[in-house]
Design an enzyme around this catalytic site. Sequence first.
Site, PDB file in Angstrom:
ATOM      1  N   TRP A 157      49.832 -34.959 -53.142  1.00 43.53           N
ATOM      2  CA  TRP A 157      50.431 -34.624 -51.851  1.00 43.53           C
ATOM      3  C   TRP A 157      50.328 -33.149 -51.487  1.00 43.53           C
ATOM      4  O   TRP A 157      50.548 -32.775 -50.350  1.00 43.53           O
ATOM      5  CB  TRP A 157      51.910 -35.026 -51.822  1.00 43.53           C
ATOM      6  CG  TRP A 157      52.710 -34.610 -53.028  1.00 43.53           C
ATOM      7  CD1 TRP A 157      53.108 -35.409 -54.047  1.00 43.53           C
ATOM      8  CD2 TRP A 157      53.217 -33.297 -53.330  1.00 43.53           C
ATOM      9  NE1 TRP A 157      53.814 -34.691 -54.983  1.00 43.53           N
ATOM     10  CE2 TRP A 157      53.905 -33.381 -54.565  1.00 43.53           C
ATOM     11  CE3 TRP A 157      53.165 -32.066 -52.684  1.00 43.53           C
ATOM     12  CZ2 TRP A 157      54.524 -32.287 -55.158  1.00 43.53           C
ATOM     13  CZ3 TRP A 157      53.773 -30.961 -53.271  1.00 43.53           C
ATOM     14  CH2 TRP A 157      54.448 -31.081 -54.494  1.00 43.53           C
ATOM     15  N   ASN A 158      50.009 -32.282 -52.437  1.00 42.35           N
ATOM     16  CA  ASN A 158      50.088 -30.848 -52.131  1.00 42.35           C
ATOM     17  C   ASN A 158      48.920 -30.353 -51.277  1.00 42.35           C
ATOM     18  O   ASN A 158      49.101 -29.513 -50.394  1.00 42.35           O
ATOM     19  CB  ASN A 158      50.219 -30.022 -53.422  1.00 42.35           C
ATOM     20  CG  ASN A 158      49.025 -30.170 -54.329  1.00 42.35           C
ATOM     21  OD1 ASN A 158      48.461 -31.255 -54.471  1.00 42.35           O
ATOM     22  ND2 ASN A 158      48.641 -29.091 -54.985  1.00 42.35           N
ATOM     23  N   LYS A 181      43.149 -43.798 -53.442  1.00 43.85           N
ATOM     24  CA  LYS A 181      44.581 -44.010 -53.325  1.00 43.85           C
ATOM     25  C   LYS A 181      45.230 -42.667 -53.030  1.00 43.85           C
ATOM     26  O   LYS A 181      45.379 -41.818 -53.903  1.00 43.85           O
ATOM     27  CB  LYS A 181      45.179 -44.572 -54.618  1.00 43.85           C
ATOM     28  CG  LYS A 181      46.628 -45.060 -54.429  1.00 43.85           C
ATOM     29  CD  LYS A 181      47.495 -44.881 -55.646  1.00 43.85           C
ATOM     30  CE  LYS A 181      48.128 -43.533 -55.709  1.00 43.85           C
ATOM     31  NZ  LYS A 181      49.112 -43.239 -54.618  1.00 43.85           N
ATOM     32  N   PRO A 182      45.613 -42.447 -51.766  1.00 41.09           N
ATOM     33  CA  PRO A 182      46.284 -41.193 -51.437  1.00 41.09           C
ATOM     34  C   PRO A 182      47.733 -41.231 -51.881  1.00 41.09           C
ATOM     35  O   PRO A 182      48.295 -42.311 -52.111  1.00 41.09           O
ATOM     36  CB  PRO A 182      46.174 -41.138 -49.909  1.00 41.09           C
ATOM     37  CG  PRO A 182      46.201 -42.573 -49.500  1.00 41.09           C
ATOM     38  CD  PRO A 182      45.484 -43.327 -50.587  1.00 41.09           C
ATOM     39  N   SER A 184      51.630 -41.414 -51.557  1.00 37.54           N
ATOM     40  CA  SER A 184      52.400 -42.196 -50.591  1.00 37.54           C
ATOM     41  C   SER A 184      53.113 -41.341 -49.554  1.00 37.54           C
ATOM     42  O   SER A 184      53.481 -41.839 -48.485  1.00 37.54           O
ATOM     43  CB  SER A 184      53.427 -43.065 -51.332  1.00 37.54           C
ATOM     44  OG  SER A 184      52.783 -44.001 -52.168  1.00 37.54           O
ATOM     45  N   GLY A 232      46.601 -34.159 -60.388  1.00 38.90           N
ATOM     46  CA  GLY A 232      48.042 -34.343 -60.486  1.00 38.90           C
ATOM     47  C   GLY A 232      48.590 -33.728 -61.754  1.00 38.90           C
ATOM     48  O   GLY A 232      48.044 -32.746 -62.278  1.00 38.90           O
ATOM     49  N   GLU A 254      41.858 -32.635 -62.586  1.00 40.02           N
ATOM     50  CA  GLU A 254      42.449 -31.309 -62.519  1.00 40.02           C
ATOM     51  C   GLU A 254      43.949 -31.507 -62.600  1.00 40.02           C
ATOM     52  O   GLU A 254      44.542 -32.220 -61.776  1.00 40.02           O
ATOM     53  CB  GLU A 254      42.102 -30.581 -61.221  1.00 40.02           C
ATOM     54  CG  GLU A 254      42.636 -29.148 -61.225  1.00 40.02           C
ATOM     55  CD  GLU A 254      42.856 -28.579 -59.839  1.00 40.02           C
ATOM     56  OE1 GLU A 254      44.001 -28.166 -59.551  1.00 40.02           O
ATOM     57  OE2 GLU A 254      41.899 -28.558 -59.046  1.00 40.02           O
ATOM     58  N   LEU A 255      44.576 -30.875 -63.598  1.00 40.12           N
ATOM     59  CA  LEU A 255      45.982 -31.151 -63.897  1.00 40.12           C
ATOM     60  C   LEU A 255      46.834 -29.895 -63.692  1.00 40.12           C
ATOM     61  O   LEU A 255      46.503 -29.048 -62.889  1.00 40.12           O
ATOM     62  CB  LEU A 255      46.077 -31.716 -65.316  1.00 40.12           C
ATOM     63  CG  LEU A 255      45.183 -32.945 -65.566  1.00 40.12           C
ATOM     64  CD1 LEU A 255      45.222 -33.373 -67.027  1.00 40.12           C
ATOM     65  CD2 LEU A 255      45.575 -34.100 -64.650  1.00 40.12           C
ATOM     66  N   GLU A 386      55.718 -25.789 -66.103  1.00 41.07           N
ATOM     67  CA  GLU A 386      55.227 -25.582 -64.744  1.00 41.07           C
ATOM     68  C   GLU A 386      56.345 -25.885 -63.753  1.00 41.07           C
ATOM     69  O   GLU A 386      56.998 -26.918 -63.836  1.00 41.07           O
ATOM     70  CB  GLU A 386      54.038 -26.507 -64.470  1.00 41.07           C
ATOM     71  CG  GLU A 386      53.442 -26.345 -63.084  1.00 41.07           C
ATOM     72  CD  GLU A 386      52.307 -27.321 -62.815  1.00 41.07           C
ATOM     73  OE1 GLU A 386      51.395 -26.973 -62.055  1.00 41.07           O
ATOM     74  OE2 GLU A 386      52.351 -28.443 -63.364  1.00 41.07           O
TER      75      GLU A 386
END
Length: 517
Positions: A157-158, A181-182, A184, A232, A254-255, A386
Amino acid sequence: MPAPSAATFARLAELIAIPDAASRPTRSVVEAFTGRELATVPVGTADDARAAIERARVAQADWARRSVEQRAEIFHRYHDLVLAHREELMDMAQAETGKARASAQEEVLDIALTARYYARTAPKVLRPRRATGMLPGLTKTTVHYHPKGVVGVISPWNYPMTLAVSDAVAALLAGNAVVLKPDSQTPYCALAVVELLYRAGLPRDLFAVVPGPGSVVGTALVENADYLMFTGSSQTGSLLAEQAGRRLIGFSAELGGKNPMIVTAGANLREVTDAAVRACFSNSGQLCISIERIYVEKSVAPEFIRMLGERVRNMTLAPGYEYGVEMGSMVNETQVKAVSGHVDDAVAKGATVVAGGKARPDLGPLFYEPTVLTDVPEDAECYREETFGPLVSVYPVDNVEEAIRRANDTEYGLNASVWAGTKAQGEAIAARVRAGTVNVDEGYAPAWGSTDAPMGGMGISGMGRRHGAEGLLKYTEPQTIATTRVMNLGGPRGVPPKLWSKVMPPFVKAMQWLPGR
């Protein structure tokens, strides 16, 4: 400028790859600035994802037969469409995420840059290439690059536009289909950028968007796709990597990051201060590569802390779709609580608030002040974990060696920033920092925006790379074709095997003098 209209949401909803969407259960999509409902989105199922994958397989077979140059034409048109519709795209990005206008523009421009880069370079990178054969003159070896098939993309979402489509651009140019899958919370951001791909000429079934829970739709992707791209958290990435590993399919991610900045005594503190605001608080700090910890030499630490605190206290924090605001709201209540929890925990354990440190419900439901802390103890949650929000901690250090050691004292390794007295000193320090990207005299943008160079994380910050040739070739299966010429490896007809076996060792030894051997 207002939020996108109801008609815009209705038009985009028609692009969702869910049959009979009007009769399905829905989820509310809200405006981050105000909390008011903008639209609803149908909730997809595992069956919807599997059906989309099957349709994508059919479309992919035809797509893979097109030349790379023919595919690239679509993405050149896409580049132009993204720039032509950038204002509407920025409106949607702000509506669903609450980010400031400048952060929304950053996202849209990144899509255009990525599309143009891969449209230009894919024909060369994917071209069959000659490799050095086993025996010069006797063997010809060529490497071909075949598409994986159907690539599943799970986006966050960012940055819900660029992370939904930019990885897909490389996958599609490599000849694959994509099922997305975007997140929600931000489905219409993904639909807005995918709509322009359709308008550029991409077949609808080749790129399907299936919104729904990650535990349902995301699981269906990892169980049925031929490759998975995820952006994510490290925790979720670890789970998906395990699931992909059981099927022996490729996986890239990418985490998270706990990204450091190093500031030496010779750095220009005014420049560092201005850049730190961008590095720490762009997109309200909700950026995997944003800076969350700053190590500054003690001789200049008091002055730097004073300057940074003053600059952050004077940042503009507000809702709105116009330029001029430096930081907007956060995306959801969970993130607000996470930032607030980290700040409260650190303060309770002895940290000092230099700037910020409070939620701002007077501005909107999801606003939190950009915050700078000092004196953060090692047992504070934000010391190692984080935060993923507008919070940075400053740590004075005795020297550069201590700064490098503490910068590397983490499980993460995504991004870093280095500021020194000279470029050469900064680059020397950067080479010793354990991170996938390091920016000298900036925070994150130069390394991220260098689309010709690989971008990704070390440690628990990721697997694989996006951008550059690596970001394209990961979506392919390399195939080696070796052709024997003149004679086969059993030797010339009529030459006894014993004699041939004596000839081969000195021949192989002599090959060491040939280029590439």
